[in-house]
Design a protein around this motif. Structure first.
Motif, PDB file in Angstrom:
ATOM      1  N   SER A   1      37.325  20.187 -98.201  1.00  0.00           N
ATOM      2  CA  SER A   1      38.060  20.879 -99.261  1.00  0.00           C
ATOM      3  C   SER A   1      38.786  22.077 -98.660  1.00  0.00           C
ATOM      4  O   SER A   1      38.568  22.440 -97.509  1.00  0.00           O
ATOM      5  CB  SER A   1      37.108  21.337-100.365  1.00  0.00           C
ATOM      6  OG  SER A   1      36.261  22.357 -99.882  1.00  0.00           O
ATOM      7  N   VAL A   2      39.643  22.681 -99.489  1.00  0.00           N
ATOM      8  CA  VAL A   2      40.396  23.854 -99.062  1.00  0.00           C
ATOM      9  C   VAL A   2      40.025  25.002-100.003  1.00  0.00           C
ATOM     10  O   VAL A   2      40.695  25.237-101.016  1.00  0.00           O
ATOM     11  CB  VAL A   2      41.922  23.598 -99.090  1.00  0.00           C
ATOM     12  CG1 VAL A   2      42.679  24.794 -98.531  1.00  0.00           C
ATOM     13  CG2 VAL A   2      42.269  22.324 -98.334  1.00  0.00           C
ATOM     14  N   PRO A   3      38.945  25.731 -99.703  1.00  0.00           N
ATOM     15  CA  PRO A   3      38.449  26.761-100.616  1.00  0.00           C
ATOM     16  C   PRO A   3      39.374  27.966-100.759  1.00  0.00           C
ATOM     17  O   PRO A   3      39.247  28.718-101.717  1.00  0.00           O
ATOM     18  CB  PRO A   3      37.103  27.169-100.009  1.00  0.00           C
ATOM     19  CG  PRO A   3      37.180  26.763 -98.589  1.00  0.00           C
ATOM     20  CD  PRO A   3      38.100  25.584 -98.529  1.00  0.00           C
ATOM     21  N   THR A   4      40.319  28.143 -99.859  1.00  0.00           N
ATOM     22  CA  THR A   4      41.207  29.307 -99.934  1.00  0.00           C
ATOM     23  C   THR A   4      42.347  29.127-100.935  1.00  0.00           C
ATOM     24  O   THR A   4      42.993  30.110-101.302  1.00  0.00           O
ATOM     25  CB  THR A   4      41.802  29.621 -98.549  1.00  0.00           C
ATOM     26  OG1 THR A   4      42.453  28.452 -98.054  1.00  0.00           O
ATOM     27  CG2 THR A   4      40.713  30.054 -97.582  1.00  0.00           C
ATOM     28  N   LEU A   5      42.605  27.904-101.401  1.00  0.00           N
ATOM     29  CA  LEU A   5      43.629  27.682-102.426  1.00  0.00           C
ATOM     30  C   LEU A   5      42.979  27.859-103.793  1.00  0.00           C
ATOM     31  O   LEU A   5      42.268  26.981-104.273  1.00  0.00           O
ATOM     32  CB  LEU A   5      44.241  26.289-102.286  1.00  0.00           C
ATOM     33  CG  LEU A   5      45.107  26.090-101.056  1.00  0.00           C
ATOM     34  CD1 LEU A   5      45.595  24.658-100.970  1.00  0.00           C
ATOM     35  CD2 LEU A   5      46.293  27.045-101.076  1.00  0.00           C
TER      36      LEU A   5
ATOM     37  N   ASP B   1      41.324  25.805-111.254  1.00  0.00           N
ATOM     38  CA  ASP B   1      39.866  25.704-111.334  1.00  0.00           C
ATOM     39  C   ASP B   1      39.348  24.586-110.430  1.00  0.00           C
ATOM     40  O   ASP B   1      38.155  24.367-110.320  1.00  0.00           O
ATOM     41  CB  ASP B   1      39.391  25.525-112.773  1.00  0.00           C
ATOM     42  CG  ASP B   1      39.993  24.309-113.458  1.00  0.00           C
ATOM     43  OD1 ASP B   1      40.867  23.646-112.859  1.00  0.00           O
ATOM     44  OD2 ASP B   1      39.594  24.040-114.596  1.00  0.00           O
ATOM     45  N   HIS B   2      40.257  23.879-109.761  1.00  0.00           N
ATOM     46  CA  HIS B   2      39.919  22.859-108.771  1.00  0.00           C
ATOM     47  C   HIS B   2      40.244  23.380-107.374  1.00  0.00           C
ATOM     48  O   HIS B   2      41.140  24.200-107.208  1.00  0.00           O
ATOM     49  CB  HIS B   2      40.767  21.590-108.977  1.00  0.00           C
ATOM     50  CG  HIS B   2      40.464  20.851-110.217  1.00  0.00           C
ATOM     51  ND1 HIS B   2      39.685  19.721-110.229  1.00  0.00           N
ATOM     52  CD2 HIS B   2      40.857  21.055-111.498  1.00  0.00           C
ATOM     53  CE1 HIS B   2      39.610  19.264-111.460  1.00  0.00           C
ATOM     54  NE2 HIS B   2      40.299  20.053-112.251  1.00  0.00           N
ATOM     55  N   ARG B   3      39.544  22.864-106.380  1.00  0.00           N
ATOM     56  CA  ARG B   3      39.903  23.105-104.984  1.00  0.00           C
ATOM     57  C   ARG B   3      40.366  21.770-104.430  1.00  0.00           C
ATOM     58  O   ARG B   3      39.693  20.742-104.632  1.00  0.00           O
ATOM     59  CB  ARG B   3      38.721  23.620-104.159  1.00  0.00           C
ATOM     60  CG  ARG B   3      38.189  24.966-104.606  1.00  0.00           C
ATOM     61  CD  ARG B   3      39.262  26.069-104.459  1.00  0.00           C
ATOM     62  NE  ARG B   3      38.766  27.349-104.920  1.00  0.00           N
ATOM     63  CZ  ARG B   3      38.998  27.864-106.118  1.00  0.00           C
ATOM     64  NH1 ARG B   3      39.703  27.191-106.991  1.00  0.00           N
ATOM     65  NH2 ARG B   3      38.536  29.037-106.461  1.00  0.00           N
ATOM     66  N   PRO B   4      41.510  21.755-103.753  1.00  0.00           N
ATOM     67  CA  PRO B   4      41.995  20.472-103.229  1.00  0.00           C
ATOM     68  C   PRO B   4      41.090  19.931-102.132  1.00  0.00           C
ATOM     69  O   PRO B   4      40.389  20.686-101.454  1.00  0.00           O
ATOM     70  CB  PRO B   4      43.383  20.820-102.677  1.00  0.00           C
ATOM     71  CG  PRO B   4      43.367  22.287-102.462  1.00  0.00           C
ATOM     72  CD  PRO B   4      42.385  22.866-103.427  1.00  0.00           C
TER      73      PRO B   4
END
Length: 116
Positions: free
Chosen positions: A76-80, A84-87
Protein backbone atom coordinates in the motif's frame (compact mmCIF):
# COMPACT_ATOMS: atom_id res chain seq x y z
CA UNK A 1 -6.78 -10.94 8.71
CA UNK A 2 -8.65 -13.55 10.74
CA UNK A 3 -11.94 -11.75 10.04
CA UNK A 4 -11.22 -11.00 6.36
CA UNK A 5 -14.22 -11.91 4.21
CA UNK A 6 -12.41 -12.41 0.88
CA UNK A 7 -9.78 -14.99 1.85
CA UNK A 8 -12.28 -17.81 2.60
CA UNK A 9 -13.92 -17.22 -0.79
CA UNK A 10 -10.58 -17.49 -2.59
CA UNK A 11 -9.94 -20.76 -0.74
CA UNK A 12 -13.37 -22.09 -1.77
CA UNK A 13 -14.82 -22.01 1.73
CA UNK A 14 -17.70 -19.56 1.77
CA UNK A 15 -19.14 -20.93 4.99
CA UNK A 16 -22.51 -21.26 3.24
CA UNK A 17 -24.27 -24.13 1.53
CA UNK A 18 -24.01 -22.35 -1.82
CA UNK A 19 -20.81 -22.57 -3.91
CA UNK A 20 -18.26 -19.77 -3.99
CA UNK A 21 -18.73 -19.04 -7.69
CA UNK A 22 -15.56 -18.05 -9.51
CA UNK A 23 -13.67 -16.77 -6.47
CA UNK A 24 -11.51 -19.93 -6.13
CA UNK A 25 -10.24 -19.34 -9.69
CA UNK A 26 -8.45 -16.20 -8.48
CA UNK A 27 -5.56 -15.57 -6.17
CA UNK A 28 -3.97 -12.75 -4.23
CA UNK A 29 -0.44 -12.21 -2.99
CA UNK A 30 0.13 -12.34 0.75
CA UNK A 31 -0.89 -9.11 2.47
CA UNK A 32 1.97 -7.70 4.56
CA UNK A 33 0.62 -4.19 5.07
CA UNK A 34 -1.92 -2.67 7.46
CA UNK A 35 -5.59 -2.28 6.54
CA UNK A 36 -6.09 0.24 3.73
CA UNK A 37 -9.60 1.43 4.47
CA UNK A 38 -11.47 3.64 6.81
CA UNK A 39 -8.99 6.35 7.63
CA UNK A 40 -9.90 9.85 8.62
CA UNK A 41 -9.06 11.95 5.56
CA UNK A 42 -5.63 13.60 5.59
CA UNK A 43 -4.45 11.53 8.56
CA UNK A 44 -3.03 8.19 9.67
CA UNK A 45 -5.89 7.67 12.14
CA UNK A 46 -8.53 5.01 11.49
CA UNK A 47 -12.18 6.08 11.66
CA UNK A 48 -12.55 8.34 14.67
CA UNK A 49 -16.15 9.28 13.80
CA UNK A 50 -19.08 8.23 15.93
CA UNK A 51 -19.43 5.11 13.72
CA UNK A 52 -15.91 3.82 14.59
CA UNK A 53 -15.88 1.53 11.52
CA UNK A 54 -13.45 -1.37 11.63
CA UNK A 55 -10.38 -0.94 9.40
CA UNK A 56 -10.20 -3.41 6.53
CA UNK A 57 -8.41 -4.40 3.36
CA UNK A 58 -10.99 -3.32 0.78
CA UNK A 59 -8.56 -2.38 -1.97
CA UNK A 60 -7.20 -5.63 -3.39
CA UNK A 61 -5.43 -7.00 -6.46
CA UNK A 62 -6.60 -10.41 -7.66
CA UNK A 63 -5.60 -12.35 -10.75
CA UNK A 64 -6.76 -15.55 -12.38
CA UNK A 65 -4.65 -18.46 -11.16
CA UNK A 66 -1.95 -19.17 -13.71
CA UNK A 67 1.49 -20.77 -13.27
CA UNK A 68 2.85 -18.15 -15.69
CA UNK A 69 2.03 -15.27 -13.30
CA UNK A 70 4.30 -14.53 -10.35
CA UNK A 71 3.68 -11.74 -7.86
CA UNK A 72 6.85 -9.76 -7.14
CA UNK A 73 5.44 -7.01 -4.94
CA UNK A 74 2.14 -6.14 -3.23
CA UNK A 75 1.88 -3.15 -0.92
CA UNK A 76 0.00 0.00 0.00
CA UNK A 77 0.94 3.66 -0.19
CA UNK A 78 0.27 5.06 3.31
CA UNK A 79 1.55 8.54 2.44
CA UNK A 80 -1.34 9.25 0.02
CA UNK A 81 -3.91 10.50 2.52
CA UNK A 82 -6.48 12.47 0.49
CA UNK A 83 -9.10 9.73 0.90
CA UNK A 84 -10.36 7.26 3.49
CA UNK A 85 -8.66 4.57 1.36
CA UNK A 86 -4.95 3.99 0.83
CA UNK A 87 -4.02 2.85 -2.67
CA UNK A 88 -2.42 -0.53 -3.23
CA UNK A 89 -0.05 -1.62 -5.97
CA UNK A 90 1.29 -4.85 -7.34
CA UNK A 91 4.20 -5.82 -9.53
CA UNK A 92 4.12 -9.06 -11.52
CA UNK A 93 6.26 -11.23 -13.71
CA UNK A 94 4.17 -12.74 -16.50
CA UNK A 95 5.36 -15.39 -18.95
CA UNK A 96 4.03 -14.64 -22.43
CA UNK A 97 3.97 -16.90 -25.50
CA UNK A 98 4.93 -14.55 -28.33
CA UNK A 99 3.88 -17.16 -30.92
CA UNK A 100 0.31 -17.43 -29.63
CA UNK A 101 -2.30 -16.84 -32.34
CA UNK A 102 -5.36 -16.77 -30.11
CA UNK A 103 -7.78 -19.35 -28.77
CA UNK A 104 -8.67 -22.31 -30.97
CA UNK A 105 -11.74 -21.77 -33.20
CA UNK A 106 -13.88 -24.00 -30.96
CA UNK A 107 -13.18 -21.73 -27.97
CA UNK A 108 -13.99 -18.50 -29.86
CA UNK A 109 -17.74 -19.06 -29.69
CA UNK A 110 -19.39 -16.69 -27.25
CA UNK A 111 -20.98 -18.36 -24.30
CA UNK A 112 -23.83 -17.15 -22.17
CA UNK A 113 -23.71 -17.48 -18.42
CA UNK A 114 -26.95 -17.42 -16.47
CA UNK A 115 -26.79 -16.12 -12.92
CA UNK A 116 -29.60 -17.04 -10.56
Amino acid sequence: MAADQLLPLLKGDSGHASPCGLWPDFQEAQINFPPTYKFDKYSEVYDSSKKRRVPSWTDRILWKKDPGIKSLSYNSVPTLQCSDHRPVFGQFEVKVDLNWSGPPPSARKSSVCTVQ
